[in-house]
Design a protein around this motif. Sequence first.
Motif, PDB file in Angstrom:
ATOM      1  N   ALA A 185       7.006 -44.358  31.797  1.00 46.10           N
ATOM      2  CA  ALA A 185       6.046 -43.962  30.758  1.00 46.10           C
ATOM      3  C   ALA A 185       5.446 -42.596  31.089  1.00 46.10           C
ATOM      4  CB  ALA A 185       4.946 -45.016  30.636  1.00 46.10           C
ATOM      5  N   LEU A 186       5.109 -42.396  32.364  1.00 44.95           N
ATOM      6  CA  LEU A 186       4.575 -41.096  32.782  1.00 44.95           C
ATOM      7  C   LEU A 186       5.618 -40.002  32.618  1.00 44.95           C
ATOM      8  CD1 LEU A 186       2.583 -42.129  36.001  1.00 44.95           C
ATOM      9  CD2 LEU A 186       1.631 -41.327  33.825  1.00 44.95           C
ATOM     10  N   ARG A 187       6.863 -40.316  32.985  1.00 39.41           N
ATOM     11  CA  ARG A 187       7.940 -39.326  32.864  1.00 39.41           C
ATOM     12  C   ARG A 187       8.182 -38.946  31.411  1.00 39.41           C
ATOM     13  NH1 ARG A 187      13.199 -38.488  32.157  1.00 39.41           N
ATOM     14  NH2 ARG A 187      13.561 -40.580  31.346  1.00 39.41           N
ATOM     15  N   GLU A 188       7.987 -39.907  30.519  1.00 41.94           N
ATOM     16  CA  GLU A 188       8.196 -39.661  29.085  1.00 41.94           C
ATOM     17  C   GLU A 188       7.013 -38.928  28.460  1.00 41.94           C
ATOM     18  OE1 GLU A 188      10.720 -40.213  27.000  1.00 41.94           O
ATOM     19  OE2 GLU A 188      12.052 -41.017  28.540  1.00 41.94           O
ATOM     20  N   GLY A 189       5.946 -38.764  29.228  1.00 45.16           N
ATOM     21  CA  GLY A 189       4.804 -37.984  28.727  1.00 45.16           C
ATOM     22  C   GLY A 189       3.686 -38.781  28.106  1.00 45.16           C
ATOM     23  N   PHE A 190       3.695 -40.119  28.281  1.00 40.52           N
ATOM     24  CA  PHE A 190       2.593 -40.923  27.742  1.00 40.52           C
ATOM     25  C   PHE A 190       1.362 -40.727  28.631  1.00 40.52           C
ATOM     26  CE2 PHE A 190       6.324 -43.194  26.108  1.00 40.52           C
ATOM     27  CZ  PHE A 190       5.979 -43.318  24.765  1.00 40.52           C
ATOM     28  N   LYS A 191       0.257 -40.334  28.011  1.00 41.31           N
ATOM     29  CA  LYS A 191      -0.949 -40.027  28.772  1.00 41.31           C
ATOM     30  C   LYS A 191      -1.834 -41.254  28.989  1.00 41.31           C
ATOM     31  CE  LYS A 191       0.170 -35.676  28.847  1.00 41.31           C
ATOM     32  NZ  LYS A 191       0.668 -35.067  30.113  1.00 41.31           N
ATOM     33  N   LYS A 192      -1.795 -42.206  28.047  1.00 46.77           N
ATOM     34  CA  LYS A 192      -2.679 -43.359  28.163  1.00 46.77           C
ATOM     35  C   LYS A 192      -2.177 -44.350  29.214  1.00 46.77           C
ATOM     36  CE  LYS A 192      -0.587 -45.124  23.906  1.00 46.77           C
ATOM     37  NZ  LYS A 192      -0.850 -45.546  22.511  1.00 46.77           N
ATOM     38  N   ASN A 193      -3.061 -45.258  29.582  1.00 48.96           N
ATOM     39  CA  ASN A 193      -2.736 -46.276  30.575  1.00 48.96           C
ATOM     40  C   ASN A 193      -1.602 -47.164  30.057  1.00 48.96           C
ATOM     41  OD1 ASN A 193      -3.114 -49.088  31.884  1.00 48.96           O
ATOM     42  ND2 ASN A 193      -4.366 -47.720  33.166  1.00 48.96           N
ATOM     43  N   TYR A 194      -0.769 -47.654  30.973  1.00 50.25           N
ATOM     44  CA  TYR A 194       0.394 -48.468  30.596  1.00 50.25           C
ATOM     45  C   TYR A 194      -0.017 -49.678  29.774  1.00 50.25           C
ATOM     46  CZ  TYR A 194       4.405 -51.602  31.009  1.00 50.25           C
ATOM     47  OH  TYR A 194       5.435 -52.455  30.730  1.00 50.25           O
ATOM     48  N   THR A 195      -1.137 -50.297  30.139  1.00 44.27           N
ATOM     49  CA  THR A 195      -1.581 -51.493  29.424  1.00 44.27           C
ATOM     50  C   THR A 195      -1.994 -51.179  27.990  1.00 44.27           C
ATOM     51  OG1 THR A 195      -3.829 -51.192  30.291  1.00 44.27           O
ATOM     52  CG2 THR A 195      -2.338 -52.644  31.532  1.00 44.27           C
ATOM     53  N   GLN A 196      -2.212 -49.913  27.696  1.00 47.65           N
ATOM     54  CA  GLN A 196      -2.623 -49.517  26.351  1.00 47.65           C
ATOM     55  C   GLN A 196      -1.429 -49.148  25.456  1.00 47.65           C
ATOM     56  OE1 GLN A 196      -5.251 -46.294  27.618  1.00 47.65           O
ATOM     57  NE2 GLN A 196      -7.062 -47.532  27.105  1.00 47.65           N
ATOM     58  N   LEU A 197      -0.243 -49.143  26.046  1.00 50.77           N
ATOM     59  CA  LEU A 197       0.946 -48.801  25.267  1.00 50.77           C
ATOM     60  C   LEU A 197       1.251 -49.880  24.243  1.00 50.77           C
ATOM     61  CD1 LEU A 197       3.353 -47.492  28.074  1.00 50.77           C
ATOM     62  CD2 LEU A 197       2.020 -46.119  26.477  1.00 50.77           C
ATOM     63  N   THR A 198       1.733 -49.471  23.095  1.00 51.25           N
ATOM     64  CA  THR A 198       2.162 -50.444  22.076  1.00 51.25           C
ATOM     65  C   THR A 198       3.503 -51.026  22.486  1.00 51.25           C
ATOM     66  OG1 THR A 198       3.354 -48.808  20.756  1.00 51.25           O
ATOM     67  CG2 THR A 198       0.985 -49.062  20.312  1.00 51.25           C
ATOM     68  N   GLU A 199       3.885 -52.123  21.830  1.00 51.85           N
ATOM     69  CA  GLU A 199       5.184 -52.744  22.109  1.00 51.85           C
ATOM     70  C   GLU A 199       6.318 -51.765  21.802  1.00 51.85           C
ATOM     71  OE1 GLU A 199       5.828 -55.607  23.628  1.00 51.85           O
ATOM     72  OE2 GLU A 199       3.662 -55.690  23.893  1.00 51.85           O
ATOM     73  N   LEU A 200       6.125 -50.981  20.759  1.00 49.34           N
ATOM     74  CA  LEU A 200       7.144 -49.986  20.398  1.00 49.34           C
ATOM     75  C   LEU A 200       7.295 -48.950  21.494  1.00 49.34           C
ATOM     76  CD1 LEU A 200       9.090 -48.710  18.373  1.00 49.34           C
ATOM     77  CD2 LEU A 200       7.145 -47.547  17.319  1.00 49.34           C
ATOM     78  N   GLU A 201       6.182 -48.501  22.038  1.00 49.85           N
ATOM     79  CA  GLU A 201       6.223 -47.493  23.107  1.00 49.85           C
ATOM     80  C   GLU A 201       6.864 -48.080  24.374  1.00 49.85           C
ATOM     81  OE1 GLU A 201       2.328 -44.808  21.889  1.00 49.85           O
ATOM     82  OE2 GLU A 201       2.076 -46.629  23.086  1.00 49.85           O
ATOM     83  N   LYS A 202       6.599 -49.350  24.635  1.00 43.55           N
ATOM     84  CA  LYS A 202       7.199 -49.993  25.811  1.00 43.55           C
ATOM     85  C   LYS A 202       8.700 -50.126  25.653  1.00 43.55           C
ATOM     86  CE  LYS A 202       3.123 -52.657  27.154  1.00 43.55           C
ATOM     87  NZ  LYS A 202       2.531 -54.012  27.320  1.00 43.55           N
ATOM     88  N   VAL A 203       9.133 -50.453  24.465  1.00 47.46           N
ATOM     89  CA  VAL A 203      10.567 -50.554  24.214  1.00 47.46           C
ATOM     90  C   VAL A 203      11.231 -49.205  24.418  1.00 47.46           C
ATOM     91  CG1 VAL A 203      12.313 -50.963  22.439  1.00 47.46           C
ATOM     92  CG2 VAL A 203      10.396 -52.543  22.674  1.00 47.46           C
TER      93      VAL A 203
END
Length: 203
Positions: A185-203
């Motif tokens: 997630a960090l490598r992909e550039g997501f700034k928010k905490n992992y637990t805050q990611l949507t299911e779509l973002e996790k996929v």
Amino acid sequence: MPEKIDIVIDAKSNAEATFNKTRQAATQLTNQFPLMAIAFGGAMAAINQGIPMLIQGFKSLVANSIALASSAEEMRNMFKVVFQDLAKESEKWAENFGKSVGRSTTDIMEWMAGLQSTFVPLGYTREKAAELSKALVTLAVDIGSLRNVSDPETIQMMTSALVGNHEAVRRLGIIITESSMKQEALREGFKKNYTQLTELEKV
């Protein structure tokens, strides 16, 4: 005059010899007839017993063919529903890819439809979902061949992993942990905490 008598005698002898041979043949045929009747009866009995089995086998073959045709038709209808305007293009891709890897177009379409119907409800556009479906089918065929796992099993495992059951792909040599997900997630550039990611973002 003697010459004529000799001819008559020879003719009579030949006629008697022919008659005797014919009578012997008729006697042998009569003696063998019961055996022939038994053999013929046995053959007819076997045929009579075999006919119902042949009929049942034919019925089963017809029923199976109808079931397969019905299943294939249902799958194609589902394919059109989940791909909509992209159905024709996606089917062409399935046909070409199937030929390149020695798989049937129907099987490829079935796997793609299953993945597409997983991605779209998660929030992907149909275009993006179609791209991912193609990519996942390609990856599944490659990994399945490498790990000696059937294509349907590989597709099922990867689909399960996509919706959160990460243990499903361990058999394929793929290890997905929460730690590796956070790093990705960090490598992909997501700034928010992992637990805050949507299911779509996790996929």
